[in-house]
Write an enzyme that holds these catalytic residues in place. Structure first.
Site, PDB file in Angstrom:
ATOM      1  N   CYS A  60      -8.151   6.338   2.416  1.00  0.00           N
ATOM      2  CA  CYS A  60      -9.376   6.652   1.652  1.00  0.00           C
ATOM      3  C   CYS A  60      -9.422   8.114   1.211  1.00  0.00           C
ATOM      4  CB  CYS A  60     -10.582   6.338   2.532  1.00  0.00           C
ATOM      5  SG  CYS A  60     -12.140   6.793   1.775  1.00  0.00           S
ATOM      6  N   TYR A 191     -10.735   4.715 -10.071  1.00  0.00           N
ATOM      7  CA  TYR A 191     -11.334   3.466  -9.573  1.00  0.00           C
ATOM      8  C   TYR A 191     -12.002   2.706 -10.714  1.00  0.00           C
ATOM      9  CZ  TYR A 191     -10.627   4.599  -4.637  1.00  0.00           C
ATOM     10  OH  TYR A 191     -10.058   4.870  -3.419  1.00  0.00           O
TER      11      TYR A 191
END
Ligand SMILES: N[C@@H](CCC(=O)N[C@@H](CS)C(=O)NCC(=O)O)C(=O)O
Length: 320
Positions: A60, A191
């Site tokens: 992450c 993203y």
């Protein structure tokens, strides 16, 4: 995700979309800081432990921001870390046997969502990392990486007294402006490209990503860091995206006009940061690849690419 404190077995591992198929990231809900009496108690050596712990995933980028700051400020002994496996399970982030993750037997919880319900029995939302956890009260202190960076930099300053200031007063307006532009169009832009569910939304994000990379490539001409001549939080926030770009985003998220390796200034900048141990030691290409390529919505067979071979992997050898 959790709905009124109950884990939903049927949940969409991909975040929300708007009507045009654009990806929308959930906003963080726990926004507190470490109690100042604890900071003072550690500072005056009245207690040894700050009673704070960090839960992260090495895949992450947002969690990695906080790990880098923790290392830069020498907080590794004071703030223990627990690392989830890189793949999201049916129950969200979990501990387990993936190399470099914390084994479940060493943890009081099996899943990250249990931290959320311990903090708010009625919590509704996604159980995200990073989580800054209060181990004394058994509650989440903060689950927003941008805040956690500032907590480590400023609120814990009495403890670390570091020479590094990631958010120096004189540069704050500039830093905020860079953060905003880089977040929307690049950190989250990749993203937005990867999870777009319409051609239009994808192309809009793709343009944002490469316009920003082109702009940064020229901005870095003659500069060591993005703002001023000193390392700031902008560098940490940019780094976590750059380092994931060639191994993951380029192919999985279809941000494939060119690689970071094809940008001379950005590559040199990435190399420069990776020579700082706090950056290299918190970069795990195996977690990054295993995690991103496990996203079934984007890669149904879960094949993890064998490549690419990147010259900067040499900086990681010492730590992996
Ligand atoms: N605002 C958060 C975003 C954190 C975030 O989106 N984390 C992702 C992993 S990179 C997550 O935990 N996703 C789990 C989910 O969406 O269920 C931050 O910056 O701290």
């Amino acid at each position: 995700m959790l709905v009124n404190g109950v884990w939903q077995s049927k949940w969409d591992p991909v975040q929300k979309k708007d009507e045009q198929g654009r990806f929308i990231r959930q906003t963080s809900s726990f926004r507190d800081t470490v109690p100042s009496d604890r900071v003072n108690a550690v500072k005056h050596r009245d207690v040894e432990s700050l009673g704070v712990k960090l839960y992260v995933a090495l895949i992450c980028p947002w969690a990695t921001r906080t790990l880098i700051a923790r290392s830069l400020f020498g907080l590794e002994e004071l703030i223990p870390v627990s690392i989830v496996e890189p793949q999201l399970s049916d129950f969200g982030w979990k501990f387990g046997a993936f190399p470099g993750s914390t084994p479940a037997v060493d943890e009081q919880v099996e899943f990250i969502h249990q931290l959320y319900t311990a903090s708010d029995a009625e919590f509704t939302g996604r159980a995200t990392v990073p989580v800054l956890w209060d181990s004394i009260n058994g509650q989440i202190i903060n689950n927003e990486s941008a805040d956690i960076l500032r907590i480590f930099n400023s609120d814990l300053r009495p403890i670390h007294n570091s020479e590094i200031d990631l958010y120096p007063e004189a540069q704050q307006t500039k830093i905020d402006q860079f953060n905003e532009r880089i977040y929307n169009s690049l950190n989250n832009g990749v993203y937005r490209a990867g999870f777009a569910s319409s051609q239009e939304a994808y192309e809009e994000a793709y343009m944002d990503v490469f316009n920003t990379l082109d702009w940064l490539e020229s901005h870095l001409e003659g500069r060591r860091f993005v703002v001023g001549d000193q390392l700031t939080e902008v560098d940490i926030r940019l780094f976590v995206t750059l380092v994931r770009f060639d191994p993951a985003y380029f192919s999985l998220f279809k941000t494939s006009r060119q690689r970071i390796a094809d940008y001379p200034k950005l590559s040199a900048y990435l190399d420069r940061l990776l020579q700082i141990p706090a950056f290299a030691k918190n970069t795990s290409v195996s977690h990054i690849k295993a995690g991103y390529y496990s996203i079934a919505a984007l890669n149904p067979n879960g094949i993890v690419p064998a490549g690419p071979e990147l010259s900067w992997y040499r900086y990681l050898k010492e730590f992996n």
